[in-house]
Enzyme design. Structure first.
Site, PDB file in Angstrom:
ATOM      1  N   CYS A   1       6.416   6.614  -5.659  1.00 31.18           N
ATOM      2  CA  CYS A   1       5.549   7.742  -6.041  1.00 31.18           C
ATOM      3  C   CYS A   1       6.329   8.905  -6.647  1.00 31.18           C
ATOM      4  O   CYS A   1       5.741   9.788  -7.278  1.00 31.18           O
ATOM      5  CB  CYS A   1       4.745   8.220  -4.842  1.00 31.18           C
ATOM      6  SG  CYS A   1       3.623   6.973  -4.181  1.00 31.18           S
TER       7      CYS A   1
ATOM      8  N   HIS B   1       2.574  15.459  -5.626  1.00 33.03           N
ATOM      9  CA  HIS B   1       2.071  14.092  -5.708  1.00 33.03           C
ATOM     10  C   HIS B   1       0.735  14.022  -4.985  1.00 33.03           C
ATOM     11  O   HIS B   1       0.592  14.520  -3.868  1.00 33.03           O
ATOM     12  CB  HIS B   1       3.082  13.138  -5.079  1.00 33.03           C
ATOM     13  CG  HIS B   1       2.549  11.775  -4.791  1.00 33.03           C
ATOM     14  ND1 HIS B   1       1.867  11.042  -5.741  1.00 33.03           N
ATOM     15  CD2 HIS B   1       2.587  11.008  -3.670  1.00 33.03           C
ATOM     16  CE1 HIS B   1       1.522   9.880  -5.213  1.00 33.03           C
ATOM     17  NE2 HIS B   1       1.927   9.834  -3.958  1.00 33.03           N
TER      18      HIS B   1
ATOM     19  N   ASN C   1      -4.726   8.117  -5.053  1.00 33.84           N
ATOM     20  CA  ASN C   1      -3.273   8.065  -5.196  1.00 33.84           C
ATOM     21  C   ASN C   1      -2.919   7.074  -6.297  1.00 33.84           C
ATOM     22  O   ASN C   1      -3.096   5.871  -6.137  1.00 33.84           O
ATOM     23  CB  ASN C   1      -2.655   7.650  -3.859  1.00 33.84           C
ATOM     24  CG  ASN C   1      -1.133   7.599  -3.888  1.00 33.84           C
ATOM     25  OD1 ASN C   1      -0.511   7.660  -4.941  1.00 33.84           O
ATOM     26  ND2 ASN C   1      -0.532   7.481  -2.717  1.00 33.84           N
TER      27      ASN C   1
END
Length: 327
Positions: free
Chosen positions: A113, A254, A284
């Site tokens: 990520c 994020h 996500n």
């Protein structure tokens, strides 16, 4: 002295939407449970029988068009993804072919990520050194390809998408990519991983039967570490550059979990109105989440804005970056 700046940004998400109501018909969950725990209302799903490169190509073509950049002028493409089309060749090479980048070298990086900000620092280093003048960083993630839609704990979290930036040199002082800190702690392996399909556990009938080719996440451990590590990395970058919560314009974290985002902002004493969030729309999207968020808010950003980017992902891999907007 050369510095590197973002001179263009673009994104692509699939048309198909999987909202919480639809998901509740697939697995034992509901809108209230998902919304209160992670803040996600819907996510985009790439239903076509194609890989992550499909979205990366779409985003890169849009970037070239919107910045009026000839494809042949791009010298390097760095692709951040945890969902490559194949184990080899690189997804970056497929994107180059699909987007017509005939003169570009390309490679993939795997920083989970945190992939976008890691790739952006790589691109900035090429530009600052004078080795390259036009570099594209593209993050593209078909997260649905690794999600088990029978696992109510993880399947509501992830969506598909891609976003990219054009990185070019500037001689103007005080703009562009200014600083970054990155960390890795391999002890995080067991908490966020896909066990099957690599050289440690090649694909067999047993790995398929075990569900080893789906993403595994120990949610509590990941949550705790993500909050702590994104917060400390953000504070480190602020302190290293003489910045405070009052003097920065935006924090772009994020987009993993709304509670994580809120906890990081709160601990860093950054007002909620300075924290950019779009997780409710996309879920996500791993490495693509930060550039997707930047692209969504680009009309709000102005030249000179001081922005902190921060991410945490498998590895564990995490960090923060300070950039001054110049678009």
């Amino acid at each position: 002295m050369l510095n590197a700046k973002i001179s263009g940004i673009a994104s692509y998400v699939p048309d198909d939407i999987l909202d919480n109501e639809m998901l509740s018909k697939m697995v034992d969950t509901n809108d209230e449970w998902i919304t209160t725990r992670v803040g996600i209302k819907e996510r985009r799903i790439l239903k076509e029988d194609v890989g992550s490169s499909f979205m990366g190509i779409k985003a890169v073509k849009k970037l070239l068009e919107e910045t009026a950049t000839p494809a042949e002028d791009v010298e390097l493409l760095i692709c951040a993804t945890s969902n490559p089309d194949y184990r080899f060749p690189s997804t970056g090479s497929i994107i180059c072919e699909g987007a017509g980048l005939k003169n570009a070298y390309a490679y993939d990086i795997q920083a989970a990520c945190a992939g976008f900000i890691v790739a952006l620092e790589d691109a900035a280093a090429y530009v600052k050194s004078g080795l390259r003048k036009k570099v594209i960083v593209v993050a593209t993630e078909k997260m649905s390809s690794m999600v088990n839609y029978n696992d109510r704990a993880t399947c509501p979290l992830f969506g598909d998408g891609a976003a990219c930036v054009l990185v070019e040199p500037t001689t103007e002082e005080g703009v562009g990519v200014i600083d970054a800190v990155f960390h890795v702690d391999g002890r995080g392996l067991e908490h966020l991983v896909m066990w099957g399909g690599g050289s440690a556990k090649p694909t067999t009938q047993q790995t398929l039967d075990n569900g080893d080719h789906y993403l595994f996440q120990d949610g509590r451990n990941v949550y705790k570490n993500a909050v702590t590590d994104m917060y400390t990395a953000t504070v480190d970058v602020l302190n290293r550059n003489g910045l405070t919560a009052e003097t920065i314009d935006y924090l772009v974290p994020h987009q993993a979990n709304l509670r994580i985002i809120e906890a990081v902002g709160s601990r860093a004493k950054i007002p909620a109105e300075k924290v950019l969030v779009n997780i409710q729309h996309y879920g996500n999207t791993s490495a693509a989440s930060i550039p997707l968020c930047l692209d969504e808010y680009k009309d709000k950003l102005k030249k000179g804005d001081k922005i902190i980017l921060t991410a945490f992902g498998a590895g564990f891999t995490w960090g923060s970056m300070y950039l001054v907007w110049d678009m």
